[in-house]
Design an enzyme around this catalytic site. Structure first.
Site, PDB file in Angstrom:
ATOM      1  N   LYS A  11      36.791  99.374 -30.880  1.00  0.00           N
ATOM      2  CA  LYS A  11      37.515  98.553 -32.056  1.00  0.00           C
ATOM      3  C   LYS A  11      36.453  98.206 -33.186  1.00  0.00           C
ATOM      4  O   LYS A  11      35.437  98.268 -32.881  1.00  0.00           O
ATOM      5  CB  LYS A  11      38.184  97.422 -31.254  1.00  0.00           C
ATOM      6  CG  LYS A  11      39.066  97.615 -30.034  1.00  0.00           C
ATOM      7  CD  LYS A  11      39.839  96.489 -29.598  1.00  0.00           C
ATOM      8  CE  LYS A  11      40.835  96.697 -28.441  1.00  0.00           C
ATOM      9  NZ  LYS A  11      41.552  95.523 -28.092  1.00  0.00           N
ATOM     10  N   TYR A  51      50.513  98.619 -31.222  1.00  0.00           N
ATOM     11  CA  TYR A  51      50.472  97.495 -30.414  1.00  0.00           C
ATOM     12  C   TYR A  51      51.952  96.797 -30.653  1.00  0.00           C
ATOM     13  O   TYR A  51      52.155  95.675 -30.320  1.00  0.00           O
ATOM     14  CB  TYR A  51      49.549  96.400 -30.814  1.00  0.00           C
ATOM     15  CG  TYR A  51      48.096  96.702 -30.519  1.00  0.00           C
ATOM     16  CD1 TYR A  51      47.842  96.649 -29.083  1.00  0.00           C
ATOM     17  CD2 TYR A  51      46.892  96.939 -31.367  1.00  0.00           C
ATOM     18  CE1 TYR A  51      46.610  96.840 -28.583  1.00  0.00           C
ATOM     19  CE2 TYR A  51      45.588  96.987 -30.808  1.00  0.00           C
ATOM     20  CZ  TYR A  51      45.608  96.897 -29.456  1.00  0.00           C
ATOM     21  OH  TYR A  51      44.244  97.306 -28.544  1.00  0.00           O
ATOM     22  N   ASN A 114      37.671  92.555 -28.038  1.00  0.00           N
ATOM     23  CA  ASN A 114      37.187  92.713 -27.085  1.00  0.00           C
ATOM     24  C   ASN A 114      36.728  94.282 -26.787  1.00  0.00           C
ATOM     25  O   ASN A 114      36.702  94.869 -25.849  1.00  0.00           O
ATOM     26  CB  ASN A 114      38.249  92.363 -25.840  1.00  0.00           C
ATOM     27  CG  ASN A 114      39.314  93.025 -26.216  1.00  0.00           C
ATOM     28  OD1 ASN A 114      39.392  94.053 -27.252  1.00  0.00           O
ATOM     29  ND2 ASN A 114      40.304  93.086 -25.183  1.00  0.00           N
ATOM     30  N   HIS A 117      39.367  99.494 -26.531  1.00  0.00           N
ATOM     31  CA  HIS A 117      40.933  99.823 -25.986  1.00  0.00           C
ATOM     32  C   HIS A 117      41.152 100.724 -24.606  1.00  0.00           C
ATOM     33  O   HIS A 117      40.080 101.725 -24.759  1.00  0.00           O
ATOM     34  CB  HIS A 117      42.114 100.079 -26.693  1.00  0.00           C
ATOM     35  CG  HIS A 117      43.283 100.690 -26.269  1.00  0.00           C
ATOM     36  ND1 HIS A 117      44.384  99.843 -25.680  1.00  0.00           N
ATOM     37  CD2 HIS A 117      43.615 101.883 -26.171  1.00  0.00           C
ATOM     38  CE1 HIS A 117      45.236 100.741 -25.174  1.00  0.00           C
ATOM     39  NE2 HIS A 117      44.908 102.213 -25.619  1.00  0.00           N
ATOM     40  N   GLU A 128      49.616 107.661 -26.242  1.00  0.00           N
ATOM     41  CA  GLU A 128      48.680 107.276 -27.157  1.00  0.00           C
ATOM     42  C   GLU A 128      48.049 108.313 -27.578  1.00  0.00           C
ATOM     43  O   GLU A 128      47.380 108.452 -28.742  1.00  0.00           O
ATOM     44  CB  GLU A 128      47.946 106.018 -26.427  1.00  0.00           C
ATOM     45  CG  GLU A 128      48.564 104.869 -26.331  1.00  0.00           C
ATOM     46  CD  GLU A 128      48.009 103.768 -25.421  1.00  0.00           C
ATOM     47  OE1 GLU A 128      48.442 102.730 -25.207  1.00  0.00           O
ATOM     48  OE2 GLU A 128      46.751 103.824 -25.018  1.00  0.00           O
TER      49      GLU A 128
HETATM   50  P1  ATP Z   1      44.039  97.089 -24.713  1.00  0.00           P
HETATM   51  O1  ATP Z   1      45.487  97.410 -24.526  1.00  0.00           O
HETATM   52  O2  ATP Z   1      43.407  96.660 -26.008  1.00  0.00           O
HETATM   53  O3  ATP Z   1      43.196  98.056 -24.089  1.00  0.00           O
HETATM   54  P2  ATP Z   1      44.412  95.363 -22.463  1.00  0.00           P
HETATM   55  O4  ATP Z   1      45.456  96.349 -21.852  1.00  0.00           O
HETATM   56  O5  ATP Z   1      43.269  94.904 -21.499  1.00  0.00           O
HETATM   57  O6  ATP Z   1      43.989  95.567 -23.917  1.00  0.00           O
HETATM   58  P3  ATP Z   1      46.631  93.854 -23.614  1.00  0.00           P
HETATM   59  O7  ATP Z   1      47.406  92.791 -22.927  1.00  0.00           O
HETATM   60  O8  ATP Z   1      47.238  95.097 -23.910  1.00  0.00           O
HETATM   61  O9  ATP Z   1      45.121  94.013 -23.065  1.00  0.00           O
HETATM   62  O10 ATP Z   1      46.496  93.364 -24.961  1.00  0.00           O
HETATM   63  C1  ATP Z   1      46.210  94.072 -26.209  1.00  0.00           C
HETATM   64  C2  ATP Z   1      44.824  93.575 -26.814  1.00  0.00           C
HETATM   65  O11 ATP Z   1      45.450  92.341 -27.475  1.00  0.00           O
HETATM   66  C3  ATP Z   1      43.730  92.938 -26.113  1.00  0.00           C
HETATM   67  O12 ATP Z   1      42.792  94.101 -25.858  1.00  0.00           O
HETATM   68  C4  ATP Z   1      43.329  92.043 -27.043  1.00  0.00           C
HETATM   69  O13 ATP Z   1      42.506  92.582 -28.032  1.00  0.00           O
HETATM   70  C5  ATP Z   1      44.472  91.310 -27.641  1.00  0.00           C
HETATM   71  N1  ATP Z   1      44.956  90.283 -26.838  1.00  0.00           N
HETATM   72  C6  ATP Z   1      45.702  90.315 -25.559  1.00  0.00           C
HETATM   73  N2  ATP Z   1      45.966  88.944 -25.451  1.00  0.00           N
HETATM   74  C7  ATP Z   1      45.399  88.073 -26.182  1.00  0.00           C
HETATM   75  C8  ATP Z   1      45.521  86.612 -26.552  1.00  0.00           C
HETATM   76  N3  ATP Z   1      46.011  85.874 -25.653  1.00  0.00           N
HETATM   77  N4  ATP Z   1      44.854  86.328 -27.610  1.00  0.00           N
HETATM   78  C9  ATP Z   1      44.234  87.061 -28.622  1.00  0.00           C
HETATM   79  N5  ATP Z   1      44.232  88.313 -28.353  1.00  0.00           N
HETATM   80  C10 ATP Z   1      44.764  88.927 -27.357  1.00  0.00           C
HETATM   81 MG    MG Z   2      46.961  97.227 -23.351  1.00  0.00          MG
END
Ligand code: ATP
Ligand code: MG
Length: 145
Positions: A11, A51, A114, A117, A128
């Site tokens: 990211k 997203y 974070n 992805h 994806e």
């Molecule tokens: P990713 O899809 O990015 O791999 P993930 O599957 O672990 O991450 P998801 O629940 O799909 O988590 O959330 C997608 C992304 O949205 C997260 O990686 C993070 O960057 C952001 N995100 C998720 N929850 C929150 C939150 N509560 N506050 C802020 N950002 C969030």
């Molecule tokens: Mg995810």
């Protein structure tokens, strides 16, 4: 049987912090083969669509803004049990909860920023990968032998 491919993005935050190299090194160390890779700046449309499952959630707009704030490294990773093994390597979504030694624990700045992805299912991995790469941009291990 679990699939052999997963999709990842490094990211914008991790790119800005010059963590592309260290993150790719960890990916290689764990024996993932890089089957496809590109360095791109996501458009608003791409980030929103990527997203879209989070549309309507309180963090969606901010997440889209972050994901379009700079370039990302997008890649297809190949390994047996790729989705599960890569989720293990990146750690929990929230870096505070991510295990020691995981990519997010080491390189994330916050829950939103974070670092990486990783696809969360084989079905999403396929979608994806197709979202970002044509068949001419993929070089799985089998093709290199
Ligand atoms: P990713 O899809 O990015 O791999 P993930 O599957 O672990 O991450 P998801 O629940 O799909 O988590 O959330 C997608 C992304 O949205 C997260 O990686 C993070 O960057 C952001 N995100 C998720 N929850 C929150 C939150 N509560 N506050 C802020 N950002 C969030
Ligand atoms: Mg995810």
């Amino acid at each position: 049987m679990p699939g052999r491919f997963t999709f990842t993005m490094i990211k914008p935050g991790a790119v800005r912090n010059e963590f592309i190299g260290p993150i790719l090194a960890m990916i290689n160390e764990k024996k993932f083969h890089i089957a496809a890779m590109k360095y791109i700046w996501l458009t608003q449309k791409e980030a929103r669509e990527f997203y879209s499952v989070h549309k309507g959630k309180p963090f969606y707009e901010s997440l889209v803004e972050f994901m379009t704030s700079g370039p990302v490294v997008a890649a297809i990773l190949e390994k047996e049990n790729a989705v599960e093994d890569y989720r293990k390597l990146i750690g929990a979504t929230n870096p505070i909860e991510a295990e020691e030694g995981t990519i997010r624990r080491l390189f994330a700045e916050s829950l939103e920023k974070n670092a990486v992805h990783g696809s969360d299912s084989d079905e999403n991995a396929i979608n994806e990968c197709n979202f970002f790469f044509s068949k001419y941009e993929r070089f799985p291990m089998e093709d290199l032998k």
